[in-house]
Design a protein around this motif. Structure first.
Motif, PDB file in Angstrom:
ATOM      1  N   ILE A  40       0.822  -1.219   0.000  1.00  0.00           N
ATOM      2  CA  ILE A  40       0.000   0.000   0.000  1.00  0.00           C
ATOM      3  C   ILE A  40       0.852   1.264   0.000  1.00  0.00           C
ATOM      4  CG2 ILE A  40      -1.702   1.332   1.308  1.00  0.00           C
ATOM      5  CD1 ILE A  40      -2.822  -1.374   2.303  1.00  0.00           C
ATOM      6  N   ILE A  41       1.765   1.392   0.966  1.00  0.00           N
ATOM      7  CA  ILE A  41       2.583   2.606   1.066  1.00  0.00           C
ATOM      8  C   ILE A  41       3.453   2.794  -0.181  1.00  0.00           C
ATOM      9  CG2 ILE A  41       4.427   3.755   2.353  1.00  0.00           C
ATOM     10  CD1 ILE A  41       1.744   3.900   3.756  1.00  0.00           C
ATOM     11  N   PRO A  42       4.152   1.762  -0.674  1.00  0.00           N
ATOM     12  CA  PRO A  42       4.905   1.957  -1.923  1.00  0.00           C
ATOM     13  C   PRO A  42       4.024   2.423  -3.073  1.00  0.00           C
ATOM     14  CG  PRO A  42       5.633  -0.057  -0.851  1.00  0.00           C
ATOM     15  CD  PRO A  42       4.446   0.431  -0.077  1.00  0.00           C
ATOM     16  N   ALA A  43       2.778   1.920  -3.152  1.00  0.00           N
ATOM     17  CA  ALA A  43       1.863   2.361  -4.215  1.00  0.00           C
ATOM     18  C   ALA A  43       1.496   3.831  -4.038  1.00  0.00           C
ATOM     19  CB  ALA A  43       0.600   1.505  -4.205  1.00  0.00           C
ATOM     20  N   MET A  44       1.313   4.280  -2.806  1.00  0.00           N
ATOM     21  CA  MET A  44       0.988   5.687  -2.534  1.00  0.00           C
ATOM     22  C   MET A  44       2.139   6.602  -2.942  1.00  0.00           C
ATOM     23  SD  MET A  44      -0.788   5.352   1.246  1.00  0.00           S
ATOM     24  CE  MET A  44      -1.180   7.107   1.391  1.00  0.00           C
ATOM     25  N   LEU A  45       3.363   6.101  -2.813  1.00  0.00           N
ATOM     26  CA  LEU A  45       4.535   6.931  -3.075  1.00  0.00           C
ATOM     27  C   LEU A  45       5.011   6.870  -4.512  1.00  0.00           C
ATOM     28  CD1 LEU A  45       6.597   5.971   0.112  1.00  0.00           C
ATOM     29  CD2 LEU A  45       5.074   7.927  -0.183  1.00  0.00           C
ATOM     30  N   SER A  46       4.511   5.916  -5.269  1.00  0.00           N
ATOM     31  CA  SER A  46       5.043   5.669  -6.613  1.00  0.00           C
ATOM     32  C   SER A  46       4.860   6.848  -7.570  1.00  0.00           C
ATOM     33  CB  SER A  46       4.392   4.417  -7.211  1.00  0.00           C
ATOM     34  OG  SER A  46       2.978   4.591  -7.309  1.00  0.00           O
ATOM     35  N   GLY A  47       3.896   7.709  -7.293  1.00  0.00           N
ATOM     36  CA  GLY A  47       3.667   8.839  -8.191  1.00  0.00           C
ATOM     37  C   GLY A  47       4.418  10.099  -7.816  1.00  0.00           C
ATOM     38  N   LEU A  48       5.235  10.057  -6.787  1.00  0.00           N
ATOM     39  CA  LEU A  48       5.964  11.245  -6.342  1.00  0.00           C
ATOM     40  C   LEU A  48       7.126  11.562  -7.292  1.00  0.00           C
ATOM     41  CD1 LEU A  48       6.222  10.661  -2.478  1.00  0.00           C
ATOM     42  CD2 LEU A  48       4.554  12.062  -3.713  1.00  0.00           C
ATOM     43  N   PRO A  49       7.609  12.803  -7.281  1.00  0.00           N
ATOM     44  CA  PRO A  49       8.787  13.154  -8.086  1.00  0.00           C
ATOM     45  C   PRO A  49      10.006  12.337  -7.647  1.00  0.00           C
ATOM     46  CG  PRO A  49       7.667  15.129  -7.289  1.00  0.00           C
ATOM     47  CD  PRO A  49       7.028  13.977  -6.594  1.00  0.00           C
ATOM     48  N   ASP A  50      10.973  12.191  -8.549  1.00  0.00           N
ATOM     49  CA  ASP A  50      12.161  11.372  -8.268  1.00  0.00           C
ATOM     50  C   ASP A  50      12.904  11.821  -7.018  1.00  0.00           C
ATOM     51  OD1 ASP A  50      11.705   9.691 -10.317  1.00  0.00           O
ATOM     52  OD2 ASP A  50      13.141  10.595 -11.708  1.00  0.00           O
ATOM     53  N   ILE A  51      13.019  13.124  -6.814  1.00  0.00           N
ATOM     54  CA  ILE A  51      13.773  13.624  -5.660  1.00  0.00           C
ATOM     55  C   ILE A  51      13.105  13.208  -4.353  1.00  0.00           C
ATOM     56  CG2 ILE A  51      12.591  15.860  -5.725  1.00  0.00           C
ATOM     57  CD1 ILE A  51      16.242  15.192  -4.628  1.00  0.00           C
ATOM     58  N   LEU A  52      11.770  13.207  -4.337  1.00  0.00           N
ATOM     59  CA  LEU A  52      11.059  12.803  -3.127  1.00  0.00           C
ATOM     60  C   LEU A  52      11.133  11.295  -2.906  1.00  0.00           C
ATOM     61  CD1 LEU A  52       7.857  15.029  -2.855  1.00  0.00           C
ATOM     62  CD2 LEU A  52       9.698  14.787  -1.211  1.00  0.00           C
ATOM     63  N   ILE A  53      11.113  10.545  -3.992  1.00  0.00           N
ATOM     64  CA  ILE A  53      11.277   9.094  -3.856  1.00  0.00           C
ATOM     65  C   ILE A  53      12.658   8.779  -3.284  1.00  0.00           C
ATOM     66  CG2 ILE A  53      11.523   6.934  -5.142  1.00  0.00           C
ATOM     67  CD1 ILE A  53       9.281   7.840  -6.943  1.00  0.00           C
ATOM     68  N   ALA A  54      13.660   9.544  -3.718  1.00  0.00           N
ATOM     69  CA  ALA A  54      15.010   9.361  -3.166  1.00  0.00           C
ATOM     70  C   ALA A  54      15.018   9.659  -1.666  1.00  0.00           C
ATOM     71  CB  ALA A  54      15.997  10.273  -3.893  1.00  0.00           C
TER      72      ALA A  54
END
Length: 518
Positions: free
Chosen positions: A313-327
């Motif tokens: 669930i959490i990875p799916a919520m974060l998957s659409g964030l910009p690359d810098i935020l995913i980092a």
């Protein structure tokens, strides 16, 4: 990808550098295990918080309970801050520091032996600690792998091995002090990261009010027919939610790797400051994680619970964030996981060496040999947990939350009541302590092996763990009331430290007052 890799390289290089810089503080057992009992309040508070919250919380618990209870899952984070941090520091902090220093105990099993007499309790406690910390450690890798897979598309086994090796190196090199300083840096990353992630995820759905309104419009008849239940104050299942709050909040009071932080803090004054820092840290990190997870159903179009489980669930919520935020998220969860892992492996290796091997298996063990064996056991413990993590993932044995529930339930259920009563009540008997040990370990092992035979409410490892903790608080005084009283000289000797501390405190205050007058 370049930004992600650079952030990771800087992060890893910093952790390793601190480990080698702190080698000078880990040349003896006291320095390696407790940092010489000279760690300041900010570092101790962050070490406590980062050992508390890991990928298990961020990926496993926040996702699962946010999905089940909606915005009401935030109560878990609030409970973690008020019960797991504020009350833990207020009730356990000062007395733990004073009595463990007086009894010269560096681990929880040593405390039980010195406080209640005899080595049998020490051996039993060390075995329980070693066995039940392993599944908890394995769960850390699982949560981290989900985010690494999303951000880098790296094989799970590679993630596990790299994290384990790097953590093992800086713990072996610098011991407790390296772990504590790294925890402080990792804690800062966690504070910044969780704040940025919450704001970004809610911003992607129009902000807080728009997200809350969207959550109120979601219904799931398999859970509840009440409109807007996932945006309500207590959610669709308050009773099971209470079980989560109890396990994750009260559980810290009996976990060896958490309580050990109070052994190492340098003064009583530091405890007062550390209480405030630790509580605020928990409010932001734990509150932020569960608050974020509460909005998981807004992303149901990206989540397949049947295929990926709650941990997706959490990875799916974060998957659409910009690359810098995913980092930032990757470094955030890596920080949380490595800090908890370092605390677990240090606790396990020191407990096994000092409480089980020393004087029992290896009769003649000088300080140099103790340090060597502890470092060797860190390698062994990390290797075992890596193997379990990979096998568990490949075979899909259980969810993150279930692994953590079993570990916390057994450890905190066995140790919480004996430790708490041992600090405060002279009437606690050895028989009462034994009953708490046996009851909780048997119940949690049975829950793992024959779960379907339990009552419906206790089939969840989380509820079973919460039940064991509360039961221990009743079992210890009940058994102590009807069993052989403890040796008076032993008890008076243990509690004499409080009288001595009061006299020292009064003497110091009087000296400061006279100096001010002069």
């Amino acid at each position: 990808m370049i930004i992600k890799v650079l952030l990771l390289l800087v992060f890893f290089a910093t952790m390793l550098a601190i480990g080698f810089i702190c080698r000078k503080n880990s040349t003896d057992v006291n320095g390696f295990v407790l940092g010489g009992r000279s760690v300041g309040p900010w570092v101790t508070a962050f070490a406590y918080g980062t050992s508390y919250f890991s990928a298990v919380i961020f990926v496993g618990y926040a996702g699962q309970f946010g999905w089940k209870y909606g915005i009401a899952a935030t109560w878990v984070g609030i409970g973690n801050a008020l019960i797991g941090s504020l009350l833990a520091w207020r009730i356990l902090g000062r007395r733990t520091r004073i009595m463990t220093q007086h009894l010269n105990s560096a681990t929880m099993p040593q405390f039980f032996a010195a406080r209640f007499g005899g080595n049998s309790l020490k051996i039993a406690a060390s075995i329980i600690t070693f066995i039940f910390l392993i599944p908890y450690t394995a769960s850390l890798y699982n949560g981290l792998s989900r985010l690494f897979g999303m951000a880098f598309n790296i094989d799970y086994s590679v993630c596990v091995i790299v994290m384990a090796v790097l953590t093992g190196i800086y713990v072996i090199a610098g011991g407790y002090m390296a772990t504590a300083i790294n925890d402080f840096i990792q804690g800062i990353i966690m504070l910044v990261g969780i704040t940025a992630v919450v704001l970004s995820v809610l911003g992607s759905k129009g902000g807080f009010l728009a997200s809350l309104d969207g959550l109120a419009r979601i219904s799931d008849e398999t859970v509840s027919t009440t409109p807007g239940i996932f945006a309500s104050f207590f959610g669709p299942d308050p009773l099971n939610l209470l079980g989560v709050v109890i396990l994750t909040s009260l559980g810290t009071w009996g976990l060896p790797q958490m309580v050990q932080k109070f052994y190492a803090i340098k003064s009583e004054k530091s405890i007062s400051k550390g209480t405030i820092v630790s509580t605020m840290f928990a409010f932001i990190v734990a509150g932020g994680c569960y608050f974020l997870g509460g909005f998981g159903r807004l992303f149901s179009d990206r989540v397949d619970i049947a295929a990926g489980g709650y941990d997706s669930i959490i990875p799916a919520m974060l998957s659409g964030l910009p690359d810098i935020l995913i980092a930032v998220v990757v470094v955030l969860v890596l920080s949380a996981s490595m800090s908890t892992l370092s605390s677990l492996v240090l606790t396990s290796s020191s407990t096994l060496t000092l409480d089980l091997l020393k004087g029992h298996v290896v009769k003649d063990m000088d300080e140099k040999k103790q340090l060597f064996i502890m470092r060797f056991l860190i390698v062994v413990f990390v290797a075992i947990s890596v193997v379990i993590a990979i096998v568990q993932y490949k075979q899909n044995v259980t969810f993150i939350a279930q692994l953590m529930g079993v570990s916390w339930g057994a450890l905190a259920g066995a140790f919480l009541a004996p430790f708490l009563y041992g600090l405060y009540w002279k009437g606690t008997t050895k028989a009462g302590v034994w009953c708490s040990f046996v009851f909780s370990t048997v119940v949690m092992l049975a829950n793992m092996l024959v779960r379907s035979s339990f009552p419906a409410l206790l089939q969840s490892p989380i509820n079973a763990g919460a039940f064991c903790m509360i039961a221990g608080l009743v079992i210890v005084p009940a058994v102590s009331a009807f069993t052989k009283k403890p040796d008076k000289a032993l008890v008076d000797g243990a509690f004499a430290c409080y009288n001595k501390e009061v006299l020292v405190h009064q003497s110091t205050s009087l000296s400061d007052e006279n100096e001010g007058v002069a």
